[in-house]
Design a protein around this motif. Structure first.
Motif, PDB file in Angstrom:
ATOM      1  N   ASP A 118      17.820 -10.862  27.421  1.00 26.30           N
ATOM      2  CA  ASP A 118      17.065 -10.481  28.623  1.00 26.30           C
ATOM      3  C   ASP A 118      15.594 -10.870  28.480  1.00 26.30           C
ATOM      4  O   ASP A 118      14.994 -11.434  29.401  1.00 26.30           O
ATOM      5  CB  ASP A 118      17.153  -8.966  28.870  1.00 26.30           C
ATOM      6  N   CYS A 169       9.010 -16.743  33.275  1.00 33.73           N
ATOM      7  CA  CYS A 169       7.549 -16.664  33.405  1.00 33.73           C
ATOM      8  C   CYS A 169       6.866 -17.908  32.835  1.00 33.73           C
ATOM      9  O   CYS A 169       5.638 -17.912  32.651  1.00 33.73           O
ATOM     10  CB  CYS A 169       7.027 -15.409  32.711  1.00 33.73           C
ATOM     11  N   ARG A 172       5.730  -9.961  35.131  1.00 36.12           N
ATOM     12  CA  ARG A 172       5.048 -11.218  35.461  1.00 36.12           C
ATOM     13  C   ARG A 172       3.551 -10.977  35.691  1.00 36.12           C
ATOM     14  O   ARG A 172       2.712 -11.778  35.273  1.00 36.12           O
ATOM     15  CB  ARG A 172       5.685 -11.850  36.699  1.00 36.12           C
ATOM     16  N   ARG A 210      11.538  -2.324  36.516  1.00 34.63           N
ATOM     17  CA  ARG A 210      11.818  -3.719  36.119  1.00 34.63           C
ATOM     18  C   ARG A 210      12.369  -4.540  37.276  1.00 34.63           C
ATOM     19  O   ARG A 210      12.958  -4.003  38.212  1.00 34.63           O
ATOM     20  CB  ARG A 210      12.815  -3.735  34.951  1.00 34.63           C
ATOM     21  N   GLY A 211      12.180  -5.829  37.164  1.00 33.88           N
ATOM     22  CA  GLY A 211      12.743  -6.751  38.146  1.00 33.88           C
ATOM     23  C   GLY A 211      11.948  -6.816  39.435  1.00 33.88           C
ATOM     24  O   GLY A 211      12.420  -7.349  40.441  1.00 33.88           O
ATOM     25  N   GLY A 266       8.458  -7.723  39.381  1.00 36.70           N
ATOM     26  CA  GLY A 266       7.266  -8.547  39.215  1.00 36.70           C
ATOM     27  C   GLY A 266       6.176  -7.914  38.363  1.00 36.70           C
ATOM     28  O   GLY A 266       5.110  -8.497  38.186  1.00 36.70           O
ATOM     29  N   ASP A 276       7.177 -14.046  21.010  1.00 36.08           N
ATOM     30  CA  ASP A 276       8.455 -14.107  20.296  1.00 36.08           C
ATOM     31  C   ASP A 276       9.361 -13.003  20.826  1.00 36.08           C
ATOM     32  O   ASP A 276       8.944 -12.155  21.614  1.00 36.08           O
ATOM     33  CB  ASP A 276       8.268 -13.997  18.774  1.00 36.08           C
ATOM     34  N   LEU A 291       9.185   0.860  23.145  1.00 33.54           N
ATOM     35  CA  LEU A 291       9.491  -0.536  22.812  1.00 33.54           C
ATOM     36  C   LEU A 291       9.858  -0.691  21.338  1.00 33.54           C
ATOM     37  O   LEU A 291      10.715  -1.502  20.990  1.00 33.54           O
ATOM     38  CB  LEU A 291       8.279  -1.426  23.148  1.00 33.54           C
TER      39      LEU A 291
HETATM   40  C1  LIG Z   1      10.900  -8.064  29.585  1.00 39.11           C
HETATM   41  C2  LIG Z   1      10.253  -7.147  30.620  1.00 39.11           C
HETATM   42  C3  LIG Z   1       8.848  -6.767  30.144  1.00 39.11           C
HETATM   43  C4  LIG Z   1      10.156  -7.892  31.951  1.00 39.11           C
HETATM   44  O1  LIG Z   1       9.501  -7.044  32.879  1.00 39.11           O
HETATM   45  P1  LIG Z   1       9.916  -7.041  34.439  1.00 39.11           P
HETATM   46  O2  LIG Z   1       8.914  -6.257  35.171  1.00 39.11           O
HETATM   47  O3  LIG Z   1      11.335  -6.642  34.580  1.00 39.11           O
HETATM   48  O4  LIG Z   1       9.769  -8.595  34.789  1.00 39.11           O
HETATM   49  P2  LIG Z   1       9.549  -9.226  36.236  1.00 39.11           P
HETATM   50  O5  LIG Z   1      10.207  -8.393  37.282  1.00 39.11           O
HETATM   51  O6  LIG Z   1       8.102  -9.519  36.417  1.00 39.11           O
HETATM   52  O7  LIG Z   1      10.351 -10.572  36.098  1.00 39.11           O
HETATM   53  C5  LIG Z   1       9.720 -11.776  35.705  1.00 39.11           C
HETATM   54  C6  LIG Z   1      10.750 -12.891  35.773  1.00 39.11           C
HETATM   55  O8  LIG Z   1      11.703 -12.714  34.726  1.00 39.11           O
HETATM   56  C7  LIG Z   1      13.001 -12.570  35.292  1.00 39.11           C
HETATM   57  N1  LIG Z   1      13.712 -11.541  34.550  1.00 39.11           N
HETATM   58  C8  LIG Z   1      13.272 -10.303  34.245  1.00 39.11           C
HETATM   59  N2  LIG Z   1      14.216  -9.637  33.567  1.00 39.11           N
HETATM   60  C9  LIG Z   1      15.259 -10.497  33.451  1.00 39.11           C
HETATM   61  C10 LIG Z   1      16.546 -10.387  32.857  1.00 39.11           C
HETATM   62  N3  LIG Z   1      16.930  -9.257  32.252  1.00 39.11           N
HETATM   63  N4  LIG Z   1      17.376 -11.445  32.905  1.00 39.11           N
HETATM   64  C11 LIG Z   1      16.990 -12.583  33.515  1.00 39.11           C
HETATM   65  N5  LIG Z   1      15.780 -12.756  34.112  1.00 39.11           N
HETATM   66  C12 LIG Z   1      14.939 -11.709  34.065  1.00 39.11           C
HETATM   67  C13 LIG Z   1      12.795 -12.147  36.717  1.00 39.11           C
HETATM   68  O9  LIG Z   1      13.884 -12.532  37.532  1.00 39.11           O
HETATM   69  C14 LIG Z   1      11.521 -12.867  37.085  1.00 39.11           C
HETATM   70  O10 LIG Z   1      11.762 -14.215  37.417  1.00 39.11           O
HETATM   71  P3  LIG Z   1      11.802 -14.680  38.965  1.00 39.11           P
HETATM   72  O11 LIG Z   1      10.537 -14.178  39.576  1.00 39.11           O
HETATM   73  O12 LIG Z   1      11.883 -16.169  38.866  1.00 39.11           O
HETATM   74  O13 LIG Z   1      13.012 -14.034  39.545  1.00 39.11           O
HETATM   75  C15 LIG Z   1      11.104  -5.862  30.837  1.00 39.11           C
HETATM   76  O14 LIG Z   1      12.413  -6.226  31.215  1.00 39.11           O
HETATM   77  C16 LIG Z   1      11.203  -4.961  29.619  1.00 39.11           C
HETATM   78  O15 LIG Z   1      10.338  -4.130  29.392  1.00 39.11           O
HETATM   79  N6  LIG Z   1      12.271  -5.122  28.815  1.00 39.11           N
HETATM   80  C17 LIG Z   1      12.490  -4.251  27.656  1.00 39.11           C
HETATM   81  C18 LIG Z   1      11.478  -4.516  26.573  1.00 39.11           C
HETATM   82  C19 LIG Z   1      11.523  -5.949  26.096  1.00 39.11           C
HETATM   83  O16 LIG Z   1      12.568  -6.490  25.790  1.00 39.11           O
HETATM   84  N7  LIG Z   1      10.308  -6.547  26.032  1.00 39.11           N
HETATM   85  C20 LIG Z   1      10.146  -7.879  25.527  1.00 39.11           C
HETATM   86  C21 LIG Z   1      10.037  -7.779  24.059  1.00 39.11           C
HETATM   87  S1  LIG Z   1       9.659  -9.347  23.378  1.00 39.11           S
END
Ligand SMILES: CC(C)(COP(=O)(O)OP(=O)(O)OC[C@H]1O[C@@H](n2cnc3c(N)ncnc32)[C@H](O)[C@@H]1OP(=O)(O)O)[C@@H](O)C(=O)NCCC(=O)NCCS
Length: 169
Positions: free
Chosen positions: A145, A153, A117, A111-112, A114, A138, A41
């Motif tokens: 994304d 969430c 969440r 990812r995607g 849950g 933040d 990360l």
């Molecule tokens: C951000 C992150 C932690 C989300 O984890 P995830 O397991 O993919 O999330 P979930 O599957 O639980 O999704 C939760 C909700 O967010 C939405 N979501 C997740 N990624 C998304 C994306 N790239 N664009 C739009 N919506 C998104 C999902 O659709 C879901 O909503 P819904 O249930 O209404 O459809 C993951 O994408 C990640 O690790 N990203 C890279 C690191 C990062 O950017 N972290 C945040 C730093 S602040």
């Protein structure tokens, strides 16, 4: 941002659904996996420092940026984490002190589904149990994304800020 994580990339087809996935508080045995995911990360951070930090935290030391950490596991194989601190003050929040998400990460192949969440839900339950009324977070201004995932969430955007500093010689 680097999103692949050697050693922590289960095959995508395994994730038909969340059946084998759960979220629990960080345990001592998670130290290496937690440090590796935090390094993925925050690739600008020193990986050795992150490992030392992880080892110290699971041994009981306090960290300024982590009050509690949650790990998402698939059959006890770490696939995500969330670091929660309690900040004295956080931009955009009404209450002080306030729980704040310092790190939120799920391996790219999971990812995607849950998992993110579920990590947020664990942070919410921890915070509600301690009578906090809100959670801050933040993200980088370019991380659309992450912004969308936060909003999905239940987070609302509050402020966009510019950080500055002046080094004192
Ligand atoms: C951000 C992150 C932690 C989300 O984890 P995830 O397991 O993919 O999330 P979930 O599957 O639980 O999704 C939760 C909700 O967010 C939405 N979501 C997740 N990624 C998304 C994306 N790239 N664009 C739009 N919506 C998104 C999902 O659709 C879901 O909503 P819904 O249930 O209404 O459809 C993951 O994408 C990640 O690790 N990203 C890279 C690191 C990062 O950017 N972290 C945040 C730093 S602040």
């Amino acid at each position: 941002m680097r999103t692949s994580l050697p050693g922590f990339e289960p095959s995508p087809q395994k994730y038909s659904r969340m059946s084998s996935i759960s979220v629990r508080p960080l345990e001592a045995k998670d130290s290496t996996a937690w440090a590796a995911m935090r390094a993925a990360l925050w690739p600008e951070a020193d990986a050795g420092d992150l490992q030392r930090e992880a080892d110290a935290f699971v041994a009981g030391d306090t960290l300024p940026t982590v009050t509690v950490a949650f790990i998402a596991v698939d059959d006890d194989r770490p696939i995500g984490f969330l670091d929660l601190s309690v900040r004295a003050y956080a931009n955009g929040c009404d209450s002080m002190p306030v729980p704040f998400i310092e790190g939120w990460y799920v391996v790219s192949s999971a990812r995607g589904l849950g998992v993110g969440r579920a990590l947020i839900r664990a942070a919410e339950e921890w915070s509600r149990a301690r009578r906090y009324a809100e959670i801050g977070s933040d993200t980088q201004i370019w991380n659309e994304d992450s912004l969308q995932a936060h909003q999905q969430c239940g987070f609302e955007e509050t402020q966009r800020v510019i950080y500055l500093r002046k080094k004192l010689s």
